[in-house]
Design a protein around this motif. Structure first.
Motif, PDB file in Angstrom:
ATOM      1  N   ILE A  25       0.809  -1.221   0.000  1.00 13.61           N
ATOM      2  CA  ILE A  25       0.000   0.000   0.000  1.00 13.61           C
ATOM      3  C   ILE A  25       0.842   1.271   0.000  1.00 13.61           C
ATOM      4  O   ILE A  25       0.357   2.332  -0.356  1.00 13.61           O
ATOM      5  N   ASP A  88     -11.875  -0.525   3.252  1.00 15.53           N
ATOM      6  CA  ASP A  88     -11.772   0.688   2.429  1.00 15.53           C
ATOM      7  C   ASP A  88     -11.207   1.842   3.262  1.00 15.53           C
ATOM      8  O   ASP A  88     -10.343   2.585   2.801  1.00 15.53           O
ATOM      9  N   LEU A  91      -7.448   1.285   3.980  1.00 18.32           N
ATOM     10  CA  LEU A  91      -6.661   1.565   2.785  1.00 18.32           C
ATOM     11  C   LEU A  91      -6.565   3.067   2.519  1.00 18.32           C
ATOM     12  O   LEU A  91      -5.527   3.557   2.068  1.00 18.32           O
TER      13      LEU A  91
END
Length: 94
Positions: A25, A88, A91
């Motif tokens: 990420i 979500d 992230l």
């Protein structure tokens, strides 16, 4: 980056009882999203039960590790029973 960007495969340790998706990420910061037997997840067959299809999962176990830290300080931060919306948010905020 959202939950929909995760590509699930059979879990490496328990391929017939779990699924896993991993994603870098940030540089050297990884997220692992898993579900299945023995994990902090739930699906249509119950909590911590075998899973082979992500569509059958209602909550996942999520782990994040920052490999930029010195090796003796690297530790997986694990969060159980995370919804798709929770993932979500993770992230977005990491």
């Amino acid at each position: 980056m959202t939950f929909k960007d995760l590509k699930f495969k059979p879990h490496k340790v328990i391929p017939k009882k779990g699924i896993q998706a991993t994603l870098e990420i940030k540089p050297q910061v990884f997220i692992s999203v898993i579900a299945g037997e023995g994990f902090y997840s739930s699906g249509k067959t119950g909590n911590r039960a075998a899973i082979t299809n992500p569509k059958d999962v209602s909550s996942f176990e999520v782990g994040i590790v920052d490999e930029n830290l010195p090796e003796d300080e690297q530790q997986w931060e694990v969060m159980g029973w995370q919804s798709r919306e929770d993932i979500d948010s993770i992230l977005k905020n990491v």
